[in-house]
Design an enzyme around this catalytic site. Sequence first.
Site, PDB file in Angstrom:
ATOM      1  N   LYS A  73       0.846  -1.194   0.000  1.00 55.70           N
ATOM      2  CA  LYS A  73       0.000   0.000   0.000  1.00 55.70           C
ATOM      3  C   LYS A  73       0.879   1.241   0.000  1.00 55.70           C
ATOM      4  O   LYS A  73       1.885   1.303   0.723  1.00 55.70           O
ATOM      5  CB  LYS A  73      -0.909  -0.024   1.231  1.00 55.70           C
ATOM      6  CG  LYS A  73      -1.916   1.115   1.321  1.00 55.70           C
ATOM      7  CD  LYS A  73      -2.805   0.926   2.546  1.00 55.70           C
ATOM      8  CE  LYS A  73      -3.830   2.025   2.705  1.00 55.70           C
ATOM      9  NZ  LYS A  73      -4.705   1.791   3.888  1.00 55.70           N
ATOM     10  N   SER A 147      -9.421   1.729   3.040  1.00 55.37           N
ATOM     11  CA  SER A 147      -8.602   2.531   2.149  1.00 55.37           C
ATOM     12  C   SER A 147      -7.593   1.691   1.365  1.00 55.37           C
ATOM     13  O   SER A 147      -7.007   2.159   0.385  1.00 55.37           O
ATOM     14  CB  SER A 147      -7.863   3.600   2.968  1.00 55.37           C
ATOM     15  OG  SER A 147      -6.978   3.008   3.916  1.00 55.37           O
ATOM     16  N   SER A 171      -9.737  -0.558   7.251  1.00 60.00           N
ATOM     17  CA  SER A 171      -9.176  -0.523   5.901  1.00 60.00           C
ATOM     18  C   SER A 171      -8.501  -1.811   5.465  1.00 60.00           C
ATOM     19  O   SER A 171      -8.221  -1.994   4.283  1.00 60.00           O
ATOM     20  CB  SER A 171      -8.174   0.641   5.782  1.00 60.00           C
ATOM     21  OG  SER A 171      -8.835   1.875   5.943  1.00 60.00           O
TER      22      SER A 171
END
Length: 596
Positions: A73, A147, A171
Amino acid sequence: MTPLTVTERLAAYRDGTLDPRSELHRARAAALADTHHTWIHVLDEAQLAPYLDRLEGLDPASLPLYGIPFAIKDNIDLAGVPTTAGCPDYAYTPAESAFVVQRLIDAGAVPLGKTNLDQFATGLVGTRSPYGACPNAFHRDYVAGGSSSGSALAVALGQVPFALGTDTAGSGRVPAAFNNLIGLKPTCGRLSTRGVVPACRSLDAVSIFAGTAADAGRILAVAGAYDDADPYARADQPPTLGPGRIPAHGFRFAVPPAEQRAFFGNAHTPALFERAVARLQALGGVPVELDFSPFLEAARLLYEGPWVAERYAAIRAFIDRQPESLLAVTRTIIGAGSEPRAADAFAAAYRLQALRRQAEAAWQQVDLAITPTAGTLPSQAAVAAEPVARNSELGYYTNFMNLLDCSAVAVPAGFQDEGLPFGVTLFAPAFYDTDLLGLAAQLHQTGVDTLGATGRPLPPSEPPPPDPGHAVELAVCGAHLSGLALNHQLTERRGRLLATMQTAPRYRLYALPGEAPQRPGLIRDRREGSAIEVEVWSLPAQEVGAFIAGIPAPLGIGRVELADGRWIPGFLCEAAGLEGAEEITHLGGWRRYVGG
């Protein structure tokens, strides 16, 4: 072709049917051809070369993640590659990788690139990014969840077998549920957050996306070393809340009462949740309806209370200097963090402490809890029409986890009529991570009849997976544990992790002298014995003979008594082999001894 798991790739590398260089080239080609806005940066051939060159000439069995591609990420640092946190104007290029990333690289894993996210990890939808909204892997009209949207998609689309995300408010779990994956949110501090752009620094957790619970456990075991340079790091330890380790049978699990369940108008997900509860019962669990008010009130504190000020504090200098660099919805949410006063923060902290005490009382009644991961999966159009409202709905079951110091794992739990995934979350107090993964593996496997071995729906013309035949349960207590040096001897024989549990309190554990990898000696002692942590693995019957033949003296296979009263085959040591051995019974298990 179904994408290979981490375990399957490692076996293929060892037997020579795959090689890392060709696998990374395949993965890179898939990433470059992606149409889901999954990636922000894919490493080029020159950037990949040092990682691959390092593996040349090494025995694939010498590294626990040899040649395994993974995604990161883009709020987690990878040396020499820009970190954007989903905001191009914020980008910087770190000289060092984040601690967890470096642990994985040292173990032989190869980073493929950086993935898309809701800007500054603020959102559960996967649409709040200047790099493009991420559509769902199963239906492009729906959201991928955020996210950590890009990391989830990279695994769900078969581009990599595992990926790193972050999870402050859900997330790492919501995108897993929306894309039919295992999503592990470890205990806060269990994985170092050094080298991670903070969202709420005191609540942030690095999360793991994988296709199976066994793969997630393998990654946790490698990445989960204690980082003394991270002020929020916590060494793995026995749980301090709850009745103890989750037993294999007769465990009690909390379920929210009907009036506290929220599905936000979805007609399909309530029945899927009930089915998951029934499967957990079939695995030996006893459901207990508990008042979820303390958890739900804590969830509201995260965004309705002053914790949003911590998001503001994380990027205060940047947002004050360049507010126009943020997306409007992100700017509105984080900017509100400049308003709460210190007195508000203390008042909320006092209330949270009271809620924690109520939650502690609940844990004295049950071993774990189950909820939907999210009550519904919204379309991209619905999120665009009401972005804050839809996002808030997705946090209903997730926002309280880190505030109340829980460990959690999201597990696939079926499909809605329109082919959209649904998932549930198993959660418990801190440091139940491996217990939850063991139970998640069983819960995931119970869906094979309808979902296929990978959890994806079987096409109508495709028959169910073949019956693997008779299997033997085996208790292991040393270097054969998940992620340790000899675990491949189980996985390459198609072994499957069933549970992490304890022996009956009638054993003593020793570290035997000798060359690496060091071996354990488990001795039965009815008078002065203790409970020792073990993993229970399932091994195809036809593989057992070859496995036993490779066990060196003074070790052997005998009958081990488990905490639930069962006797199953497991590693035992001849008493004569204890000369020069170090007794480590007081540590409760091998992982505490080796620090893994």
